[in-house]
Design a protein around this motif. Structure first.
Motif, short mmCIF file in Angstrom:
data_model
loop_
_atom_site.label_atom_id
_atom_site.label_comp_id
_atom_site.label_asym_id
_atom_site.label_seq_id
_atom_site.Cartn_x
_atom_site.Cartn_y
_atom_site.Cartn_z
N ALA A 16 0.81 -1.22 0.00
CA ALA A 16 0.00 0.00 0.00
C ALA A 16 0.84 1.27 0.00
O ALA A 16 0.31 2.37 -0.13
CB ALA A 16 -0.92 0.00 1.22
N THR A 17 2.17 1.12 0.15
CA THR A 17 3.01 2.32 0.07
C THR A 17 3.69 2.39 -1.30
O THR A 17 4.56 3.22 -1.52
CB THR A 17 4.11 2.28 1.17
OG1 THR A 17 4.77 1.01 1.09
CG2 THR A 17 3.50 2.44 2.56
N GLY A 18 3.31 1.52 -2.21
CA GLY A 18 3.97 1.43 -3.52
C GLY A 18 3.31 2.28 -4.59
O GLY A 18 2.28 2.94 -4.38
N TYR A 115 -5.54 -7.82 -1.83
CA TYR A 115 -4.98 -7.34 -3.10
C TYR A 115 -3.45 -7.38 -3.00
O TYR A 115 -2.87 -6.66 -2.20
CB TYR A 115 -5.46 -5.90 -3.35
CG TYR A 115 -5.27 -5.46 -4.79
CD1 TYR A 115 -4.02 -5.52 -5.42
CD2 TYR A 115 -6.35 -4.99 -5.54
CE1 TYR A 115 -3.85 -5.14 -6.73
CE2 TYR A 115 -6.18 -4.60 -6.86
CZ TYR A 115 -4.93 -4.67 -7.44
OH TYR A 115 -4.74 -4.29 -8.74
N LEU A 116 -2.82 -8.22 -3.82
CA LEU A 116 -1.37 -8.36 -3.77
C LEU A 116 -0.70 -7.41 -4.77
O LEU A 116 -0.47 -7.78 -5.92
CB LEU A 116 -0.94 -9.80 -4.04
CG LEU A 116 -1.61 -10.88 -3.18
CD1 LEU A 116 -0.89 -12.22 -3.35
CD2 LEU A 116 -1.64 -10.49 -1.70
N ALA A 117 -0.45 -6.18 -4.31
CA ALA A 117 0.21 -5.17 -5.17
C ALA A 117 1.68 -5.12 -4.78
O ALA A 117 2.20 -4.08 -4.37
CB ALA A 117 -0.46 -3.82 -5.00
N MET A 118 2.32 -6.26 -4.89
CA MET A 118 3.72 -6.39 -4.47
C MET A 118 4.50 -7.19 -5.49
O MET A 118 3.92 -7.77 -6.39
CB MET A 118 3.78 -7.16 -3.14
CG MET A 118 3.18 -6.37 -2.03
SD MET A 118 3.64 -6.98 -0.44
CE MET A 118 5.33 -7.42 -0.55
N GLU A 147 -1.58 -9.34 -8.95
CA GLU A 147 -1.06 -8.49 -10.02
C GLU A 147 -0.16 -9.30 -10.95
O GLU A 147 0.28 -10.39 -10.61
CB GLU A 147 -0.26 -7.34 -9.43
CG GLU A 147 -1.06 -6.05 -9.23
CD GLU A 147 -1.58 -5.48 -10.54
OE1 GLU A 147 -1.05 -5.80 -11.61
OE2 GLU A 147 -2.57 -4.72 -10.48
N LYS A 148 0.13 -8.76 -12.08
CA LYS A 148 1.11 -9.37 -12.96
C LYS A 148 2.51 -9.02 -12.46
O LYS A 148 2.64 -8.04 -11.74
CB LYS A 148 0.92 -8.90 -14.38
CG LYS A 148 1.06 -7.38 -14.53
CD LYS A 148 1.03 -6.96 -15.92
CE LYS A 148 2.34 -7.29 -16.61
NZ LYS A 148 2.65 -6.36 -17.70
#
Ligand SMILES: NC(=O)C1=CN([C@@H]2O[C@H](COP(=O)(O)OP(=O)(O)OC[C@H]3O[C@@H](n4cnc5c(N)ncnc54)[C@H](OP(=O)(O)O)[C@@H]3O)[C@@H](O)[C@H]2O)C=CC1
Ligand SMILES: O=C1O[C@H](COP(=O)(O)O)[C@@H](O)[C@H](O)[C@H]1O
Length: 494
Positions: A16-18, A115-118, A147-148
């Motif tokens: 979430a900080t990305g 949500y895997l935004a990593m 995410e991809k």
């Protein structure tokens, strides 16, 4: 009047900080909230490692939304920051406690989206911790957005899929391909299946070829490290480009349900003729941008970018010819091309129809009638153009090309919802149609893997370059010229 379904849920964003959270996710959640698609019963828990206070995190959310007022500040009150290292199993116990508490406070009925935004190396581990610590065990739904990139090739994608499948079932997994959230990509299906004039012609009897271009002006920016390992083939072709091919080529589904549509797309991917390793050079072209000029400014070449090797053979451009071996598409080439630092930012599909059987209008062989073209403008302009031939005004038998245009976003460019906004809304409502099924991912890797294997083993010198600001290496033109076709210009106005 469209009925808006209001949804209640907790969204846990890992990363979430990305960059993705800041540029896409927070603004998308805000748009859903301001349009009344998210009820007051929602909360977002952000995970990252850096130390931020609750207030700092909420201020970041307001900043990323772009407007600071009482409404956006009130919106940001739904956001909670929970710093921890995702590899630390114990932290999931605290996270679970927080989710139980927020569930009660916001009455979200146990609905949870993770949500895997990593970076992808964490995907498997996070999914497994979520399961082991019981965060997926809830009275409502529990879904995973991923995410991809989904792997680097078929074996790595299989491994990742096995890991996340231990924690989530296929219908709980939402693999993002943001092209599937684009308005005009979603329109492909409607143009084809809601118009009597196209579907009867949508086959090898009437279509000569289909061209899909997705060109970018930007270079690799600050993603050199990622891109060196990926290249345009894995970054754009394996996912976005093949997804567009499958939507253009699929059979009409028997119903507009997720399963039926996916099943038709999967059949296309299965029917794509595999490129033999010995034939890669015949069917696929790669290139890398060298320095050049874009909009009057000098830009550096790929090998001079940060975190890129000065001897890099990573492709920043791919053009290819895809054949689909089924009854409808036998011998119709689907040409694709995508690249960075090209002349313009544009995604377009051009369907070129076959020439009429006899040309009554010109009896000298030098003059040809233009073929009919259906152009689907995906971005930045959204719309459809149909090119026809008509009588030139006044002249006895002069022929002039004319265009029938429909512009989707001419009236209000800002009104088109961002792809991420649509996809998030689909996920909270449980509609997985515009997400990729595992079988689609696997078949796409199966198609691109032989190409990357050959390119990785090629001699260092074998990659062609193209100056930044152009439409790619000349070999891409040769690819079509061999079949007596050419790329249709992107700057064709609407
Ligand atoms: N950015 C984009 O436009 C796009 C991104 N993607 C994909 O989205 C994902 C995220 O990309 P992006 O936002 O650009 O990446 P960033 O590098 O900007 O962000 C990474 C995030 O992961 C967090 N993080 C890293 N390691 C850990 C850890 N061990 N524990 C907890 N948090 C950690 C970072 O938090 P902190 O630094 O605070 O530790 C940060 O929030 C990637 O898979 C990328 O491929 C896909 C399409 C487009
Ligand atoms: O997935 C990706 O897509 C973008 C291009 O997306 P668009 O919506 O701007 O067309 C690309 O820049 C990026 O490299 C890739 O990872």
């Amino acid at each position: 009047m469209e009925i808006t379904e209001q949804v209640k849920t907790i969204v846990v964003i890992f990363g979430a900080t990305g960059d993705l959270a800041k540029r896409k996710l927070f603004p998308s959640i805000y748009n859903l909230y301001s349009k009344g698609q998210l009820s007051e019963k929602f909360a977002v828990v952000g995970i990252g490692r850096r130390e931020l206070s609750q207030e700092e995190f909420q201020t970041n959310v307001v900043k990323s939304v772009g407007t600071d007022n009482a409404y956006t500040r009130e919106f940001s009150q739904h956001f909670y920051y929970h710093p921890f290292d995702v590899t630390n199993r114990n932290s999931y116990v605290d996270l679970k406690g927080q989710l139980v508490q927020l569930d009660e406070e916001y009455q979200v009925e146990g609905n949870r989206i993770f949500y895997l935004a990593m970076a992808p190396e964490f995907f498997g581990e996070i999914a497994q911790h979520l399961k082991r610590e019981g965060l997926t065990n809830t009275s409502g739904y529990s879904r995973l957005i991923i995410e991809k990139p989904f792997g680097h090739n078929l074996p790595s994608a299989q491994l990742l899929n096995e890991q996340i499948s231990q924690a989530f079932t296929e219908d709980q997994i939402y693999r993002i391909d943001h092209y599937l959230g684009k308005e005009m990509v979603q329109n492909i299906e409607v143009i084809r299946f809601a118009n009597a004039i196209f579907e009867p012609l949508w086959n090898n009897r009437y279509i000569a070829n289909i061209q899909i271009t997705s060109s970018e002006v930007l270079g690799v920016e600050d993603r050199g490290g990622y891109y060196e390992k990926s290249g345009a083939l894995r970054d754009m072709v394996q996912n976005h480009m093949l997804q567009m091919v499958s939507l253009l080529a699929m059979e009409p589904p028997i119903k507009l349900t997720t399963d039926e549509i996916r099943s038709e797309k999967i059949k296309v991917l299965r029917a794509m003729r595999p490129v033999k390793e010995t034939e890669v050079h015949e069917y696929f072209v790669r290139g890398q941008y060298s320095s050049g000029e874009i909009n009057g400014e000098r830009v550096i070449g790929y090998r001079e970018e940060n975190n890129v090797s000065e001897k890099s053979t990573t492709e920043t451009y791919v053009a290819g010819k895809i054949l689909i071996d089924n009854f409808r598409w036998a011998n119709v080439p689907f040409y694709i091309r995508t690249g960075k630092r090209m002349k313009e930012k544009s995604t377009k599909i051009v369907v070129q129809f076959k020439d009429i059987p006899m040309n009554l209008y010109y009896n000298n062989s030098e003059q040809h009638l233009n073929p009919n073209l259906l152009v689907i403008h995906i971005q930045p302009m959204e719309g459809i153009t149909l090119s026809l031939n008509a009588k030139r005004q006044g002249k006895k038998i002069g022929i002039a090309p004319v265009k029938l245009d429909y512009c989707n976003n001419c009236e209000d460019v800002l009104n088109t919802p961002e792809a991420y906004e649509k996809l998030l809304y689909d996920c909270v409502r449980g509609d997985a149609t515009n997400f990729t099924h595992w079988n689609e991912v696997a078949l796409s890797w199966q198609f691109v893997d032989p190409i990357s294997r050959i390119w990785e083993n090629d001699e260092v010198t074998s990659i062609s370059t193209y100056p930044a600001g152009t439409m790619g290496p000349d070999e891409a033109n040769v690819l079509l010229a061999k079949d007596d076709f050419h790329w249709w210009s992107l700057s064709d106005s609407m």
